[in-house]
Write a protein that holds these residues in place. Structure first.
Motif, PDB file in Angstrom:
ATOM      1  N   ALA A  48     -72.450  76.022  -4.053  1.00 33.99           N
ATOM      2  CA  ALA A  48     -72.388  75.004  -5.128  1.00 33.99           C
ATOM      3  C   ALA A  48     -71.525  73.909  -4.722  1.00 33.99           C
ATOM      4  O   ALA A  48     -70.793  73.950  -3.446  1.00 33.99           O
ATOM      5  CB  ALA A  48     -71.385  75.628  -6.229  1.00 33.99           C
ATOM      6  N   GLU A  49     -72.077  72.759  -5.366  1.00 32.21           N
ATOM      7  CA  GLU A  49     -71.345  71.403  -4.799  1.00 32.21           C
ATOM      8  C   GLU A  49     -69.858  71.417  -4.794  1.00 32.21           C
ATOM      9  O   GLU A  49     -69.139  70.482  -4.161  1.00 32.21           O
ATOM     10  CB  GLU A  49     -71.957  70.333  -5.500  1.00 32.21           C
ATOM     11  N   TYR A  50     -69.152  72.217  -5.643  1.00 30.12           N
ATOM     12  CA  TYR A  50     -67.722  72.097  -5.733  1.00 30.12           C
ATOM     13  C   TYR A  50     -66.971  72.862  -4.618  1.00 30.12           C
ATOM     14  O   TYR A  50     -65.627  72.494  -4.303  1.00 30.12           O
ATOM     15  CB  TYR A  50     -67.132  72.517  -7.092  1.00 30.12           C
ATOM     16  N   PHE A  51     -67.678  73.607  -3.791  1.00 27.03           N
ATOM     17  CA  PHE A  51     -67.165  74.033  -2.748  1.00 27.03           C
ATOM     18  C   PHE A  51     -66.754  72.979  -1.503  1.00 27.03           C
ATOM     19  O   PHE A  51     -67.921  72.379  -0.948  1.00 27.03           O
ATOM     20  CB  PHE A  51     -68.045  75.250  -1.969  1.00 27.03           C
ATOM     21  N   LYS A  52     -65.799  72.536  -1.363  1.00 22.23           N
ATOM     22  CA  LYS A  52     -65.245  71.694  -0.227  1.00 22.23           C
ATOM     23  C   LYS A  52     -64.010  71.796   0.176  1.00 22.23           C
ATOM     24  O   LYS A  52     -63.053  72.424  -0.300  1.00 22.23           O
ATOM     25  CB  LYS A  52     -65.369  70.040  -1.083  1.00 22.23           C
ATOM     26  N   HIS A  53     -63.857  70.895   1.367  1.00 22.77           N
ATOM     27  CA  HIS A  53     -62.391  71.002   2.043  1.00 22.77           C
ATOM     28  C   HIS A  53     -61.212  70.293   1.460  1.00 22.77           C
ATOM     29  O   HIS A  53     -61.632  69.208   0.853  1.00 22.77           O
ATOM     30  CB  HIS A  53     -62.548  70.315   3.367  1.00 22.77           C
ATOM     31  N   LEU A  54     -60.213  71.297   1.225  1.00 25.26           N
ATOM     32  CA  LEU A  54     -58.838  70.640   0.493  1.00 25.26           C
ATOM     33  C   LEU A  54     -57.905  70.211   1.534  1.00 25.26           C
ATOM     34  O   LEU A  54     -57.567  71.098   2.718  1.00 25.26           O
ATOM     35  CB  LEU A  54     -58.472  71.400  -0.446  1.00 25.26           C
ATOM     36  N   GLU A  55     -57.369  69.233   1.403  1.00 31.67           N
ATOM     37  CA  GLU A  55     -56.087  68.830   2.376  1.00 31.67           C
ATOM     38  C   GLU A  55     -54.723  69.885   2.063  1.00 31.67           C
ATOM     39  O   GLU A  55     -54.773  70.620   1.058  1.00 31.67           O
ATOM     40  CB  GLU A  55     -55.705  67.527   2.127  1.00 31.67           C
ATOM     41  N   ALA A  56     -53.958  70.061   3.237  1.00 32.02           N
ATOM     42  CA  ALA A  56     -53.174  71.258   3.104  1.00 32.02           C
ATOM     43  C   ALA A  56     -52.346  71.291   1.819  1.00 32.02           C
ATOM     44  O   ALA A  56     -51.958  72.242   1.249  1.00 32.02           O
ATOM     45  CB  ALA A  56     -52.324  71.169   4.193  1.00 32.02           C
ATOM     46  N   ASP A  57     -51.887  69.902   1.301  1.00 37.66           N
ATOM     47  CA  ASP A  57     -51.038  69.876   0.053  1.00 37.66           C
ATOM     48  C   ASP A  57     -51.785  70.428  -1.327  1.00 37.66           C
ATOM     49  O   ASP A  57     -51.171  70.626  -2.208  1.00 37.66           O
ATOM     50  CB  ASP A  57     -50.521  68.608  -0.304  1.00 37.66           C
ATOM     51  N   LYS A  58     -53.222  70.438  -1.075  1.00 36.85           N
ATOM     52  CA  LYS A  58     -53.897  70.948  -2.467  1.00 36.85           C
ATOM     53  C   LYS A  58     -54.044  72.510  -2.254  1.00 36.85           C
ATOM     54  O   LYS A  58     -54.908  72.973  -3.256  1.00 36.85           O
ATOM     55  CB  LYS A  58     -55.155  70.332  -2.220  1.00 36.85           C
ATOM     56  N   GLN A  59     -53.672  72.906  -1.205  1.00 37.75           N
ATOM     57  CA  GLN A  59     -53.976  74.583  -0.945  1.00 37.75           C
ATOM     58  C   GLN A  59     -52.851  75.293  -1.494  1.00 37.75           C
ATOM     59  O   GLN A  59     -52.543  76.632  -1.344  1.00 37.75           O
ATOM     60  CB  GLN A  59     -54.119  74.955   0.357  1.00 37.75           C
ATOM     61  N   LYS A 226     -67.842  71.642  12.678  1.00 42.56           N
ATOM     62  CA  LYS A 226     -69.466  72.165  12.677  1.00 42.56           C
ATOM     63  C   LYS A 226     -69.798  72.892  11.380  1.00 42.56           C
ATOM     64  O   LYS A 226     -70.791  72.861  11.088  1.00 42.56           O
ATOM     65  CB  LYS A 226     -69.386  73.031  13.712  1.00 42.56           C
ATOM     66  N   CYS A 227     -68.678  73.733  10.871  1.00 44.93           N
ATOM     67  CA  CYS A 227     -69.007  74.543   9.749  1.00 44.93           C
ATOM     68  C   CYS A 227     -69.505  73.592   8.601  1.00 44.93           C
ATOM     69  O   CYS A 227     -70.596  73.814   8.069  1.00 44.93           O
ATOM     70  CB  CYS A 227     -67.822  75.292   9.389  1.00 44.93           C
ATOM     71  N   LEU A 228     -68.587  72.421   8.321  1.00 45.47           N
ATOM     72  CA  LEU A 228     -69.020  71.552   7.067  1.00 45.47           C
ATOM     73  C   LEU A 228     -70.368  70.981   7.583  1.00 45.47           C
ATOM     74  O   LEU A 228     -71.129  70.918   6.591  1.00 45.47           O
ATOM     75  CB  LEU A 228     -68.013  70.618   7.352  1.00 45.47           C
ATOM     76  N   ASP A 229     -70.561  70.576   8.925  1.00 43.12           N
ATOM     77  CA  ASP A 229     -71.866  69.871   9.075  1.00 43.12           C
ATOM     78  C   ASP A 229     -73.092  70.889   8.875  1.00 43.12           C
ATOM     79  O   ASP A 229     -74.166  70.370   8.408  1.00 43.12           O
ATOM     80  CB  ASP A 229     -72.204  69.374  10.615  1.00 43.12           C
ATOM     81  N   TRP A 230     -72.907  72.064   9.234  1.00 45.64           N
ATOM     82  CA  TRP A 230     -74.049  73.089   9.078  1.00 45.64           C
ATOM     83  C   TRP A 230     -74.270  73.233   7.629  1.00 45.64           C
ATOM     84  O   TRP A 230     -75.576  73.553   7.471  1.00 45.64           O
ATOM     85  CB  TRP A 230     -73.424  74.416   9.905  1.00 45.64           C
ATOM     86  N   THR A 231     -73.518  73.230   6.757  1.00 44.19           N
ATOM     87  CA  THR A 231     -73.730  73.519   5.302  1.00 44.19           C
ATOM     88  C   THR A 231     -74.520  72.437   4.913  1.00 44.19           C
ATOM     89  O   THR A 231     -75.252  72.548   3.760  1.00 44.19           O
ATOM     90  CB  THR A 231     -72.611  73.864   4.477  1.00 44.19           C
ATOM     91  N   ASN A 232     -74.526  71.209   5.509  1.00 45.08           N
ATOM     92  CA  ASN A 232     -75.534  70.191   5.147  1.00 45.08           C
ATOM     93  C   ASN A 232     -77.051  70.648   4.922  1.00 45.08           C
ATOM     94  O   ASN A 232     -77.815  69.823   4.209  1.00 45.08           O
ATOM     95  CB  ASN A 232     -75.436  68.887   5.633  1.00 45.08           C
ATOM     96  N   ASN A 233     -77.432  71.307   5.671  1.00 47.00           N
ATOM     97  CA  ASN A 233     -78.706  72.373   5.722  1.00 47.00           C
ATOM     98  C   ASN A 233     -79.187  72.915   4.512  1.00 47.00           C
ATOM     99  O   ASN A 233     -80.365  73.085   4.367  1.00 47.00           O
ATOM    100  CB  ASN A 233     -78.955  73.060   6.826  1.00 47.00           C
ATOM    101  N   PHE A 234     -78.177  73.035   3.597  1.00 47.39           N
ATOM    102  CA  PHE A 234     -78.375  73.935   2.456  1.00 47.39           C
ATOM    103  C   PHE A 234     -78.083  73.187   1.276  1.00 47.39           C
ATOM    104  O   PHE A 234     -76.890  72.617   1.052  1.00 47.39           O
ATOM    105  CB  PHE A 234     -77.675  75.217   2.355  1.00 47.39           C
ATOM    106  N   SER A 235     -79.107  73.128   0.309  1.00 46.04           N
ATOM    107  CA  SER A 235     -78.414  72.453  -1.146  1.00 46.04           C
ATOM    108  C   SER A 235     -79.391  72.857  -2.059  1.00 46.04           C
ATOM    109  O   SER A 235     -80.690  73.448  -2.003  1.00 46.04           O
ATOM    110  CB  SER A 235     -78.897  70.826  -0.791  1.00 46.04           C
ATOM    111  N   TRP A 236     -79.059  72.960  -3.473  1.00 45.26           N
ATOM    112  CA  TRP A 236     -79.917  73.517  -4.462  1.00 45.26           C
ATOM    113  C   TRP A 236     -81.155  72.671  -4.970  1.00 45.26           C
ATOM    114  O   TRP A 236     -82.044  73.268  -5.154  1.00 45.26           O
ATOM    115  CB  TRP A 236     -79.030  73.722  -5.732  1.00 45.26           C
ATOM    116  N   GLN A 237     -81.103  71.377  -4.373  1.00 47.59           N
ATOM    117  CA  GLN A 237     -82.130  70.532  -4.668  1.00 47.59           C
ATOM    118  C   GLN A 237     -83.303  71.153  -3.568  1.00 47.59           C
ATOM    119  O   GLN A 237     -84.361  71.055  -4.093  1.00 47.59           O
ATOM    120  CB  GLN A 237     -81.864  69.129  -4.258  1.00 47.59           C
TER     121      GLN A 237
END
Length: 248
Positions: A48-59, A226-237
């Motif tokens: 899902a699109e809401y899975f994203k990297h959060l900065e440390a203060d948001k964790q 690399k993990c973030l870049d890899w997931t660009n290969n997958f989308s619901w569209q």
């Protein structure tokens, strides 16, 4: 159960095409139902699109709630035999001897469902490996709690013996969190920069985990990217487009 399965099998014999979510599942379907491989179309799912990297203060809220530092690993999913929770626990018991203060986060409603006999066996194994104080069971987490959880863990470990797809691997990587996954399963297809391990060997699961723990700050950040870049290969569209194509 067996009668229901025979009815399903019979019904599937007459269909023109079957959509499944991995090449591993495609292979199983061809073998079990005897379909031509061209009639079974693997189409990958996506995070899902809401899975994203959060900065440390948001964790902070997830870490505070479960009293976590950064030295933890997470498992997300069910507790069926194929998920290999026992292999994970054995690997974690070995890991604890190498790194102090670690926590294993077990996420999923099955870990709090005391009616399940699998959970009783898992709890007995936790006690026999003396891991009672090193494990955090969160139960079911809501969407945004899941995002925080992925961002609060060093890595996700999915050492399944068999898997149909393995969405937590993509969800974790979309948050910049590396994964350690079983080889010889559908997980290999979506693993990207993940570490591949032998699920039958707790020492090899341990090896994959330790390789990530050994990374320096910059190396870990690089793997995360690399993990973030890899997931660009997958989308619901993409999933929808490919599904429509099969129907056409």
């Amino acid at each position: 159960g067996e009668i229901k399965w025979q009815i399903q099998k019979f019904a599937l014999k007459s269909v023109q095409a079957i959509i499944t979510d991995s090449k591993a599942s495609q292979k199983d379907i061809v073998k079990i139902i005897g379909k031509n491989v061209n009639q079974v179309e693997p189409i990958y799912l996506a995070q899902a699109e809401y899975f994203k990297h959060l900065e440390a203060d948001k964790q902070t809220s997830f870490k505070a709630k479960y009293k976590l530092n950064n030295q933890n690993i997470a498992y997300i999913g069910d507790i069926n035999w194929n998920k290999n929770i026992f292999g994970l626990l054995k690997a974690f018991a070995l890991l604890k001897k190498k790194i102090a203060g670690l926590k294993l986060i077990l996420v999923g409603k099955s870990f709090t469902d005391n009616a399940k006999k699998e959970l009783k066996e898992i709890n007995e194994e936790i006690i026999s490996l003396n891991l009672q104080n090193d494990i955090v069971k969160t139960g079911y987490l809501k969407d945004m709690e899941m995002v925080e959880m992925y961002n609060s863990t060093k890595m996700v470990v999915l050492p399944s013996f068999a898997e149909g797809f393995g969405l937590p691997v993509l969800e974790a990587m979309a948050c910049g969190t590396p994964a350690v996954v079983a080889q010889n399963t559908s997980l290999v297809e979506i693993a990207g920069p993940s570490k591949l391990v032998d699920p039958k060997d707790p020492a090899d699961i341990l090896r994959g985990i330790v390789e990530i723990f050994k990374l320096g700050v910059d190396e870990y950040r690089e793997l995360s990217k690399k993990c973030l870049d890899w997931t660009n290969n997958f989308s619901w569209q993409k999933t929808v487009r490919q599904t429509v194509r099969v129907y056409e």
